[in-house]
Design an enzyme around this catalytic site. Structure first.
Site: not given
Ligand code: G6Q
Length: 542
Positions: A202, A208, A262-263, A348, A379, A497
């Site tokens: 986003k 990462e 994001g989620r 989250e 199990h 981050k």
């Molecule tokens: C989700 C969070 C988090 C995010 C990641 C990746 O709701 O905000 O999990 O999706 O940190 O972020 P970017 O899409 O900006 O790389």
């Protein structure tokens, strides 16, 4: 949380907490029918919960007293309910049919949503039918999604869930961890000439993802030359300038908007790898499933509203009975990553300790979510659910038909038997009647009264899958409203981050600057630096 409404719930909990599910079923033959609701292809049987009609009424009154209806309307209509980030929360708009309009700051967002969907469909079709070719003219066989958190978990979980609908000649891979091993192991499985990388971020700044995307790009350029990047890299992001700065042409970028968390982004362009895997038609059916549950949540009376019922039951156990966690147990191997996906969605969103007035809350909020597919869990950890000292409410998720039917009756026999055993248990007298020796009776007795929800659908299809994910999204939303917390920010993630940046410099700087952390962190970094120095001098000597 509305204190009067909650006090009224607790008054009833105190009256009913000694009742056993065994007795509740025995006394009320209509119980299963009374506590069953259905929507969007799903039936929810919640009769195996520690509830009475009166307790449910009081829980529903809690939802009403929290202004849930008003808050649902606020979310769906594009109000900036994510107040700490000043944003609307409109993942529901992503699944709207074209004729609907939703305005953010006076502008209808639907034309943009459908334009991006159209672009995704055209691109997915080109990749799927071999029209989009790699630099050397070969069709794409491997799609590598590079993203993390919300830019990874949704498509990764969904690609696995909807595998029966995927085109066999294409394989999707997911790289998220900054541990180079993740990328390295995927690169061993793919051919550069036939691989498409989708960089999903986003913000297009996440350490990462940028590290993995940079390494993947260097790998590809090393194999096919720099000019190949254009045919092998596309991006999903809200930030066009950063995408272009990375070297990806804006025409190969798929946009989304700040009002998609994001989620909650699986149904945006973040789902591009999924659409390539299952095709636009199946993706559309998935969106229709999401939309069907969205509409159910928005319009159904609260007492028949699946997300609301599940949210209230979760609050009953978290706040009324002190349960710390709940388990999600899908009896379908394709849903193997569903619990991991829900961990982010729930933990989250509602892992918050400050209410919407900035005050620390005086009660438990978001629970710990965990789970594995049945029957593997049986199990492993079910022992603790059956006979441990902790209360662990469970969601059992199953289907009447399987994509691989050979053992389905056996699978579902376990599914039904487990919820029954958890509810009813086995008394000492029943053990004795079975001839259990007296000294073993305490060990072979099951208290029962372990609450479960059963979610049952005909088959795992794109539509039922979409409805299932939306069900949990709205359950989490409802709990956030009742707890009066902000479910759509994630300052704890933002903290992570920035934290690593400073330490990275300390690990890598040649002059090894003095450390000013606590004694533990200083000692650990010093040890790591020593090992790093030894490794460097060893490789210099070879
Ligand atoms: C989700 C969070 C988090 C995010 C990641 C990746 O709701 O905000 O999990 O999706 O940190 O972020 P970017 O899409 O900006 O790389």
């Amino acid at each position: 949380m509305n204190q009067n409404a909650w006090a009224s719930v607790m008054e009833e909990v105190n009256k009913t907490c000694d009742l056993h599910l065994r007795d509740l079923f025995a006394k009320d033959p209509g119980r299963a029918g009374r506590f069953t609701a259905a929507a969007a292809g799903w039936t929810l049987d919640y009769s195996k919960n520690r509830i009475t009609p009166e307790l449910m009424n009081r829980l529903l009154a809690l939802a009403r007293a929290s202004g849930l209806r008003r808050e649902i309307d606020a979310m769906f209509s594009g109000e900036a309910i994510n107040a700490t980030e000043g944003r609307a929360v409109l993942h529901t708009a992503l699944r709207n049919p074209p004729e609907k309009t939703v305005a953010v700051n006076g502008k209808d967002v639907m034309p943009d949503v459908h334009e991006v969907l159209g672009k995704m469909k055209a691109f997915s079709n080109r990749v799927r039918n071999g029209d989009w070719r790699g630099h050397t003219g070969k069709p794409i066989r491997h799609v590598v999604n590079i993203g993390i958190g919300g830019s990874d978990l949704g498509p990764a979980m969904a690609c696995q869930a909807l595998k029966p609908y995927a085109q066999g000649s294409l394989k999707c891979h997911f790289v998220s961890n900054v541990d180079k091993t993740h990328l390295a192991e995927v690169l061993k499985e793919v051919e550069a000439e036939q691989t498409l990388f989708i960089v999903v971020s986003k913000t297009f700044t996440t350490q990462e993802t940028m590290a993995n995307a940079g390494s993947a790009r260097a790998w590809l350029a090393g194999k096919l030359g720099e000019a190949a990047v254009a045919k092998h890299f596309v991006a999903v992001s809200t930030d066009k300038d950063k995408v272009e700065a990375f070297g990806i042409d804006a025409k190969n970028m798929f946009g989304f908007w700040e009002w998609v968390g994001g989620r909650y982004s699986l149904t945006s362009a973040v789902g591009l790898s999924l659409m390539i895997a299952i095709g636009p038609e199946n993706f559309t059916q998935m969106l229709e499933g999401f939309h069907a549950m969205d509409e159910h949540f928005r319009t159904a009376p609260l007492e028949q509203n699946l997300p609301v019922i599940m949210a209230l039951l979760g609050i009953l156990y978290s706040n009324g009975y002190g349960a710390e966690s709940y388990a999600v147990l899908p009896y379908d191997q394709y849903l193997a990553r569903f619990a991991a996906y829900l961990q982010q969605m729930d933990m989250e969103s509602n892992g918050k300790c400050v209410d919407r007035n900035g005050q620390r809350v005086a009660f438990a909020t978001g629970p710990i979510v965990w789970g594995e597919p049945g029957t593997n869990g049986q199990h492993a950890f079910y022992q603790l659910i059956h006979q441990g000292t902790r209360l662990i409410p469970c969601d059992f998720i199953g289907f009447c038909r399987s994509h691989n039917p050979g053992h389905h009756d056996l699978l579902m026999a376990n599914f039904f038997a487990q919820t029954e055993a958890l509810a009813h248990g086995k008394t000492a007298d029943e053990c004795r009647a079975e001839g259990v020796p007296e000294h073993l009776v305490p060990y072979k007795t099951f208290e029962g009264n372990r609450p479960t929800n059963t979610l049952l659908a005909d088959e795992l299809t794109p539509a039922t899958f979409g409805a299932l994910v939306a069900l949990y999204e709205h359950k989490v939303f409802t709990q956030g409203i009742i707890w009066d917390i902000y479910s759509f920010d994630q300052w704890g993630v933002q903290l992570g981050k920035v934290l690593a940046g400073k330490v990275l410099e300390e690990l890598t700087a040649e002059d090894e600057p003095a450390l000013a952390h606590d004694a533990s962190t200083n000692a650990l970094i010093t040890k790591y630096r020593e090992a790093r120095r030894r490794a460097a001098s060893r490789s210099a000597n070879y």
